[in-house]
Write a protein that holds these residues in place. Sequence first.
Motif, PDB file in Angstrom:
ATOM      1  N   ALA A 194       1.169  -1.575  -0.152  1.00 49.69           N
ATOM      2  CA  ALA A 194       0.389   0.208  -0.111  1.00 49.69           C
ATOM      3  C   ALA A 194       0.699   1.270  -0.247  1.00 49.69           C
ATOM      4  N   HIS A 195       0.326   2.536  -0.398  1.00 50.77           N
ATOM      5  CA  HIS A 195       0.820   3.515  -0.138  1.00 50.77           C
ATOM      6  C   HIS A 195       1.199   3.825   0.544  1.00 50.77           C
ATOM      7  N   SER A 196       3.123   4.131   1.850  1.00 53.01           N
ATOM      8  CA  SER A 196       2.981   4.465   2.775  1.00 53.01           C
ATOM      9  C   SER A 196       2.556   5.658   3.306  1.00 53.01           C
ATOM     10  N   GLY A 197       2.594   7.402   2.005  1.00 52.95           N
ATOM     11  CA  GLY A 197       1.567   8.219   2.373  1.00 52.95           C
ATOM     12  C   GLY A 197      -0.153   8.071   2.319  1.00 52.95           C
ATOM     13  N   ILE A 198      -0.738   7.515   1.199  1.00 48.56           N
ATOM     14  CA  ILE A 198      -2.138   7.948   1.307  1.00 48.56           C
ATOM     15  C   ILE A 198      -2.810   7.241   1.318  1.00 48.56           C
ATOM     16  N   GLU A 199      -2.490   5.880   1.539  1.00 44.57           N
ATOM     17  CA  GLU A 199      -2.592   4.799   2.352  1.00 44.57           C
ATOM     18  C   GLU A 199      -2.396   3.975   3.621  1.00 44.57           C
ATOM     19  N   PRO A 200      -1.715   4.132   4.365  1.00 43.78           N
ATOM     20  CA  PRO A 200      -0.879   3.252   4.579  1.00 43.78           C
ATOM     21  C   PRO A 200      -1.585   1.944   5.431  1.00 43.78           C
ATOM     22  N   GLN A 201      -2.951   2.496   6.058  1.00 42.31           N
ATOM     23  CA  GLN A 201      -3.762   1.831   7.219  1.00 42.31           C
ATOM     24  C   GLN A 201      -4.370   0.338   5.912  1.00 42.31           C
ATOM     25  N   ASN A 202      -4.134   0.665   4.879  1.00 42.61           N
ATOM     26  CA  ASN A 202      -4.435  -0.698   3.814  1.00 42.61           C
ATOM     27  C   ASN A 202      -3.321  -1.730   2.994  1.00 42.61           C
ATOM     28  N   GLY A 203      -2.063  -1.238   4.476  1.00 43.32           N
ATOM     29  CA  GLY A 203      -1.592  -2.189   3.787  1.00 43.32           C
ATOM     30  C   GLY A 203      -0.108  -2.804   5.293  1.00 43.32           C
ATOM     31  N   ILE A 204       0.327  -4.100   4.678  1.00 40.87           N
ATOM     32  CA  ILE A 204       0.135  -4.972   5.621  1.00 40.87           C
ATOM     33  C   ILE A 204       2.060  -5.339   5.822  1.00 40.87           C
ATOM     34  N   SER A 205       3.006  -5.281   7.077  1.00 42.98           N
ATOM     35  CA  SER A 205       4.179  -4.416   6.173  1.00 42.98           C
ATOM     36  C   SER A 205       4.721  -6.440   6.559  1.00 42.98           C
ATOM     37  N   ALA A 206       5.499  -6.780   5.498  1.00 44.42           N
ATOM     38  CA  ALA A 206       6.345  -7.876   5.525  1.00 44.42           C
ATOM     39  C   ALA A 206       7.481  -7.873   6.072  1.00 44.42           C
ATOM     40  N   ILE A 207       8.294  -6.733   6.165  1.00 48.74           N
ATOM     41  CA  ILE A 207       9.446  -6.338   6.725  1.00 48.74           C
ATOM     42  C   ILE A 207       9.179  -5.869   8.505  1.00 48.74           C
ATOM     43  N   GLU A 208       7.703  -5.799   9.004  1.00 49.13           N
ATOM     44  CA  GLU A 208       7.807  -5.794  10.579  1.00 49.13           C
ATOM     45  C   GLU A 208       7.633  -6.606  11.078  1.00 49.13           C
ATOM     46  N   GLU A 209       6.720  -7.290  10.011  1.00 47.98           N
ATOM     47  CA  GLU A 209       6.441  -9.812  10.657  1.00 47.98           C
ATOM     48  C   GLU A 209       8.018  -9.779  11.179  1.00 47.98           C
ATOM     49  N   LEU A 210       9.189  -9.401   9.565  1.00 49.41           N
ATOM     50  CA  LEU A 210      10.555 -10.378   9.646  1.00 49.41           C
ATOM     51  C   LEU A 210      10.839  -9.505  11.020  1.00 49.41           C
ATOM     52  N   ALA A 211      11.122  -8.287  11.340  1.00 44.99           N
ATOM     53  CA  ALA A 211      11.755  -7.574  12.343  1.00 44.99           C
ATOM     54  C   ALA A 211      11.008  -8.373  13.384  1.00 44.99           C
ATOM     55  N   HIS A 212       9.776  -8.446  13.819  1.00 49.45           N
ATOM     56  CA  HIS A 212       9.652  -9.700  14.940  1.00 49.45           C
ATOM     57  C   HIS A 212      10.572 -10.886  15.394  1.00 49.45           C
ATOM     58  N   LYS A 213      10.243 -11.792  13.908  1.00 46.94           N
ATOM     59  CA  LYS A 213      10.801 -12.874  13.718  1.00 46.94           C
ATOM     60  C   LYS A 213      12.304 -12.828  14.188  1.00 46.94           C
ATOM     61  N   ILE A 214      13.425 -12.147  13.676  1.00 43.39           N
ATOM     62  CA  ILE A 214      14.497 -11.542  14.187  1.00 43.39           C
ATOM     63  C   ILE A 214      15.057 -11.944  15.499  1.00 43.39           C
ATOM     64  N   VAL A 215      13.858 -11.133  16.296  1.00 41.64           N
ATOM     65  CA  VAL A 215      15.038 -10.715  17.767  1.00 41.64           C
ATOM     66  C   VAL A 215      14.010 -12.496  17.984  1.00 41.64           C
ATOM     67  N   LYS A 216      13.579 -12.870  17.538  1.00 41.00           N
ATOM     68  CA  LYS A 216      12.911 -14.064  18.453  1.00 41.00           C
ATOM     69  C   LYS A 216      13.730 -15.591  17.644  1.00 41.00           C
ATOM     70  N   LEU A 217      14.447 -15.665  16.686  1.00 40.10           N
ATOM     71  CA  LEU A 217      15.197 -15.963  16.199  1.00 40.10           C
ATOM     72  C   LEU A 217      16.700 -15.845  17.154  1.00 40.10           C
ATOM     73  N   HIS A 218      16.895 -14.428  16.989  1.00 35.56           N
ATOM     74  CA  HIS A 218      18.384 -14.672  17.615  1.00 35.56           C
ATOM     75  C   HIS A 218      17.857 -14.812  19.030  1.00 35.56           C
ATOM     76  N   ALA A 219      16.875 -14.838  19.542  1.00 33.90           N
ATOM     77  CA  ALA A 219      17.457 -15.212  20.871  1.00 33.90           C
ATOM     78  C   ALA A 219      17.402 -17.009  21.642  1.00 33.90           C
ATOM     79  N   LEU A 220      17.342 -17.830  20.345  1.00 33.46           N
ATOM     80  CA  LEU A 220      17.366 -18.513  20.691  1.00 33.46           C
ATOM     81  C   LEU A 220      18.366 -19.334  21.038  1.00 33.46           C
ATOM     82  N   THR A 221      19.193 -18.653  20.793  1.00 35.72           N
ATOM     83  CA  THR A 221      21.271 -18.765  21.072  1.00 35.72           C
ATOM     84  C   THR A 221      21.549 -18.668  22.447  1.00 35.72           C
TER      85      THR A 221
END
Length: 377
Positions: A194-221
């Motif tokens: 989605a356009h991050s300026g015009i309609e950000p509410q219509n988007g779902i960020s894969a990067i945000e999801e990936l960021a959560h997963k990275i933190v959890k994966l690194h915590a397995l160390t």
Amino acid sequence: MREYLLTKENEMLLLLEKLVNIDSGSANKAGIDKVGGILKAEYEKLGFRVETYKESERGNHLVIQHEDAATPEIILLAHMDTVFRDGTAAVRPFTMKNGRAYGPGVIDMKASQVALLYALKALISIDSNGFRNVQIVLNSDEEIGSGTSRKLIETQAKGKRYALIMEPARKNGALVSARRGGGRFSLFVKGKAAHSGIEPQNGISAIEELAHKIVKLHALTNHDEGISVSVGLIEGGESVNTIAPSAVAHVDVRISRKEQADILMQKIREICETADVPGTSIVLEGGMNRPPMVKNVQTIELLNLIKDVGSSLGMEITDVSTGGGSDASFTSAIGVPTVDGLGPVGGNAHSEDEYLEIPSLVERTNLLAKLIGKLSD
């Protein structure tokens, strides 16, 4: 045999130059097969039979043993691929300076290929039974996990009494007696653009999801347990002003004990099963591709024998454990006494400064020849 090898040192360096000046990165089938063709011809001159295991995309694998061999007790492993891109050999060819040789793959592990060949020549020169007691596997994909060669290695290793792995020695000449196991995983995340300026509410960020997963994966160390999980490469998004519809992470996993593998894999699956950002989805690919190489009683017995051989040559042999992987893990995991790092001495592998300590070429070749002879007595 040392005197014989000293007379062959220049010959060994010429062969090493020829091998180093061939691009043979893991994806370069033609280059790897050219290296394999040179080695095949050299072994056949000595009366060895060379069986080619053809691969359609990767380089072919070679299994080698003398025509007079019946049931060889020793398996030797060496890989023909390097990590370097095509064109590297032309830009940075084989050179020698101040007692060192340089070039792509010179220590990891083209010098080892030369050492292995000439150790057998040395054994033949004194008619030792050793050259009839070995089976050699030269594979083409060790640097990328040995995906096409693992079964071949395990099949050929079954029933062997010893496994000698030709990865280079450490900088101080130490052998490798233990390695961590490892695996590779990839996370493919889908969201919604989605356009991050015009309609950000219509988007779902894969990067945000990936960021959560990275933190959890690194915590397995858990360094105390010899476990490390590292997201080493990420990519995602389409433009800076677009909510990212996709993202990818590539994960490196290391373990120290075999039983850690299943537990860790289950934890990674659990992390990826539930979305932290509603509306995203994840596909998890990959798995554990190398078991750990454990220093056990069998390893210690073989090490002690190698140290005795070294002592007879005036060499003090030490051993270390390392986090890096190699094909030694496969032979060790199926119960064959295994020692790694039997190649020549060098350093800075996988870099522009990779080098071989030239005097170690004869020294370590002589050690290998004496060892093969001793194990064959």
